[in-house]
Motif scaffolding. Structure first.
Motif, short mmCIF file in Angstrom:
data_model
loop_
_atom_site.label_atom_id
_atom_site.label_comp_id
_atom_site.label_asym_id
_atom_site.label_seq_id
_atom_site.Cartn_x
_atom_site.Cartn_y
_atom_site.Cartn_z
N MET A 197 0.84 -1.20 0.00
CA MET A 197 0.00 0.00 0.00
C MET A 197 0.88 1.25 0.00
O MET A 197 1.86 1.34 0.70
N ASP A 198 0.52 2.26 -0.81
CA ASP A 198 1.27 3.50 -0.89
C ASP A 198 1.19 4.25 0.43
O ASP A 198 0.12 4.35 1.04
N THR A 199 2.32 4.80 0.88
CA THR A 199 2.38 5.54 2.14
C THR A 199 1.39 6.69 2.17
O THR A 199 0.83 7.03 3.24
N ILE A 200 1.14 7.29 1.02
CA ILE A 200 0.26 8.46 0.96
C ILE A 200 -1.15 8.12 1.42
O ILE A 200 -1.90 8.99 1.89
N VAL A 201 -1.55 6.83 1.31
CA VAL A 201 -2.89 6.43 1.74
C VAL A 201 -3.07 6.69 3.23
O VAL A 201 -4.14 7.10 3.69
N TYR A 202 -2.00 6.46 4.01
CA TYR A 202 -2.07 6.71 5.45
C TYR A 202 -2.08 8.21 5.74
O TYR A 202 -2.63 8.63 6.76
N ALA A 203 -1.47 8.98 4.87
CA ALA A 203 -1.39 10.43 5.10
C ALA A 203 -2.69 11.14 4.75
O ALA A 203 -3.03 12.17 5.37
N ILE A 204 -3.44 10.63 3.77
CA ILE A 204 -4.65 11.32 3.30
C ILE A 204 -5.64 11.59 4.43
O ILE A 204 -6.10 12.73 4.58
N PRO A 205 -6.00 10.60 5.26
CA PRO A 205 -6.93 10.90 6.36
C PRO A 205 -6.40 11.96 7.32
O PRO A 205 -7.17 12.80 7.82
N VAL A 206 -5.09 11.93 7.57
CA VAL A 206 -4.49 12.93 8.46
C VAL A 206 -4.62 14.31 7.84
O VAL A 206 -4.99 15.29 8.52
N PHE A 207 -4.31 14.41 6.55
CA PHE A 207 -4.44 15.69 5.86
C PHE A 207 -5.88 16.21 5.95
O PHE A 207 -6.12 17.39 6.21
N MET A 208 -6.85 15.32 5.70
CA MET A 208 -8.25 15.74 5.69
C MET A 208 -8.70 16.21 7.06
O MET A 208 -9.43 17.20 7.19
N VAL A 209 -8.27 15.52 8.10
CA VAL A 209 -8.62 15.92 9.47
C VAL A 209 -8.03 17.30 9.78
O VAL A 209 -8.71 18.17 10.36
N MET A 210 -6.79 17.52 9.38
CA MET A 210 -6.15 18.82 9.64
C MET A 210 -6.84 19.93 8.85
O MET A 210 -6.98 21.06 9.35
N ILE A 211 -7.29 19.61 7.64
CA ILE A 211 -8.02 20.61 6.85
C ILE A 211 -9.35 20.96 7.52
O ILE A 211 -9.73 22.14 7.60
N VAL A 212 -10.06 19.94 8.02
CA VAL A 212 -11.32 20.20 8.73
C VAL A 212 -11.07 21.05 9.96
O VAL A 212 -11.83 22.01 10.24
N ILE A 213 -10.00 20.75 10.70
CA ILE A 213 -9.67 21.56 11.88
C ILE A 213 -9.40 23.00 11.48
O ILE A 213 -9.85 23.95 12.16
N GLU A 214 -8.68 23.18 10.37
CA GLU A 214 -8.39 24.54 9.92
C GLU A 214 -9.67 25.27 9.49
O GLU A 214 -9.84 26.46 9.76
N ILE A 215 -10.57 24.55 8.83
CA ILE A 215 -11.84 25.17 8.42
C ILE A 215 -12.64 25.60 9.63
O ILE A 215 -13.18 26.72 9.68
N VAL A 216 -12.72 24.73 10.64
CA VAL A 216 -13.45 25.07 11.86
C VAL A 216 -12.81 26.28 12.54
O VAL A 216 -13.51 27.21 12.99
N THR A 217 -11.49 26.29 12.60
CA THR A 217 -10.78 27.42 13.19
C THR A 217 -11.05 28.71 12.41
O THR A 217 -11.24 29.79 13.01
N THR A 218 -11.09 28.59 11.10
CA THR A 218 -11.38 29.75 10.24
C THR A 218 -12.76 30.31 10.53
O THR A 218 -12.96 31.53 10.60
N ILE A 219 -13.74 29.42 10.70
CA ILE A 219 -15.11 29.85 11.00
C ILE A 219 -15.18 30.51 12.37
O ILE A 219 -15.78 31.58 12.54
N ILE A 220 -14.55 29.87 13.36
CA ILE A 220 -14.57 30.42 14.72
C ILE A 220 -13.92 31.80 14.77
O ILE A 220 -14.42 32.72 15.43
N ARG A 221 -12.83 31.95 14.04
CA ARG A 221 -12.11 33.23 14.04
C ARG A 221 -12.70 34.24 13.07
O ARG A 221 -12.22 35.36 12.95
N LYS A 222 -13.74 33.81 12.33
CA LYS A 222 -14.46 34.68 11.38
C LYS A 222 -13.52 35.24 10.32
O LYS A 222 -13.53 36.44 10.00
N LYS A 223 -12.70 34.35 9.75
CA LYS A 223 -11.80 34.72 8.67
C LYS A 223 -12.37 34.25 7.33
O LYS A 223 -13.33 33.47 7.30
#
Length: 411
Positions: A1-27
């Protein structure tokens, strides 16, 4: 299995966290269309890499086997640390030349086309790096860095760069002097005159300080504008990869000088033959409106759901491609790419949604029919098609009776 497969969920979770932070900070750091386009380019890059990365692996391994002056012992920690540092040194020059040479910029520009700056921008990668991107790492093969060490430190270098693509993290004190950070990498992605072509390091910022390309983020300076001086203005991830090659090809055909036809590819970025066009002038980046065709909430929801299903399909392909025939992988690389292109088209021209979706489902269904015997792999895509069909037909029935108007809006 390609290593990137393990990274994709981590990337997506971090993106969701950033989106939530963006909304909270009203940016206003995110736009759905821009984010989908960045991720679509990244998805095309990793899927096409299933086939194309063979070029880089073959070249590096071949040179290492044929002309390596010595072979470092990969069991020694110092070898890994040495390789990590010199990889970043050569990355600096690869990256710098990617901004300074026409044909190299045509590949690298994909990463800079987003007019926003967030974690999805980090995943916006080129699909044509294999053409010349390997060239600058040949010295590592010659001095004897084993392929396993080379490709591993290269992956670590790439993964490090993900977190620096954010506007939420301020300057980090002493860390700024030695390492690439969100602050000094924001400068790199800026198209303001003061910031152009600065801060090329991947992990270490020391190379920029040594070679005169460092620029600190000036918080008192005008606000940063992101993107390229020649904007893409399209949500088509294939065109994002090809449009600068197309421009150079047109110039090569148009110029009467054979010398220009052959050399313009390797001239300074932005160079055009004198008998074709005048030198480019610095555009007014602050009077420029970001590309943002208006969509209704339902249209955005529809495109977002379709994209999420394509993300699942891409992850599935990356998880199984090493167990499936090359023709299967190539077929689904093309099919997923076509799906991403048409989903991007809906973000630009929603009035064509019915026609595009019918075409998209026809292409996907045909591919499924061809690969159905490779069960249970094909069942993943059957599930995806079923989800697409249910969601799409329900939406299109409503959409066909009342198309909502679209208009350009200022970002």
């Amino acid at each position: 299995m390609d290593t990137i497969v393990y990274a994709i969920p981590v990337f997506m979770v971090m993106i969701v966290i950033e989106i939530v932070t963006t909304i909270i900070r009203k940016k206003d750091y995110y736009r759905l269309n821009d984010a989908i386009n960045s991720l679509s380019a990244g998805m095309m890059s990793i899927t096409s890499g299933i086939i194309l990365k063979i070029v880089e692996v073959t070249i590096y391994t071949g040179i290492f086997s044929a002309v390596a002056l010595m072979e470092f012992d990969s069991s020694e920690l110092w070898v890994w640390l040495f390789a990590f540092v010199i990889y970043d040194f050569f990355y600096y020059w690869t990256h710098r030349m990617g901004h300074e040479v026409n044909i190299l910029w045509a590949a690298h520009a994909v990463h800079h086309q987003s007019e926003e700056y967030n974690l999805t921008t980090a995943l916006r990668q080129t699909s044509s790096r294999f053409i010349l991107g390997w060239l600058f790492y040949i010295p590592m093969a010659i001095i004897g860095i084993p392929p396993l060490v080379f490709f591993t430190v290269g992956l670590i270098n790439l993964l490090y760069q993900f977190w620096v693509h954010t506007r939420h993290i301020p300057k980090l004190g002493w860390y700024e002097h030695y390492f690439v950070t969100p602050s000094n990498h924001r400068v790199h992605h800026a198209k303001n005159r003061k910031y152009l072509d600065k801060n090329y390091g991947g992990v270490f910022i020391i190379w920029d300080r040594m070679f005169g390309t460092f620029q600190e983020e000036d918080e008192q300076y005008e606000s940063i504008r992101y993107g390229t001086l020649k904007p893409l203005r399209s949500w088509n991830p294939v065109w994002a990869n090809l449009h600068l090659y197309s421009d150079m090809w047109k110039d090569a055909k148009a110029t009467k000088s054979w010398k220009e036809k052959l050399t313009l590819w390797f001239r300074k970025t932005g160079y055009r033959p004198a008998d074709v066009a005048a030198p480019m002038k610095m555009p007014d980046i602050h009077g420029y409106q970001n590309y943002d065709p208006a969509l209704s909430t339902s249209q955005q929801l529809y495109a977002g759901v379709q994209f999420f299903i394509l993300l699942l399909g891409t992850t599935a392909l990356m998880a199984v491609y090493h167990t499936t025939p090359t023709w299967f992988d190539a077929l689904w690389i093309i099919v997923l790419g076509a799906n991403l292109v048409m989903n991007g088209s809906i973000l630009e021209k929603p009035e064509q949604a019915i026609k595009l979706e019918c075409l998209r489902f026809s292409i996907t269904a045909s591919a499924l029919a061809v690969t159905a015997t490779l069960m249970p792999v094909a069942s993943i895509f059957w599930l995806g098609l079923g989800s697409l069909a249910v969601l799409s037909l329900a939406y299109l029935r409503r959409y066909s009776s009342a198309t909502e108007p679209t208009a350009a809006i200022e970002s």
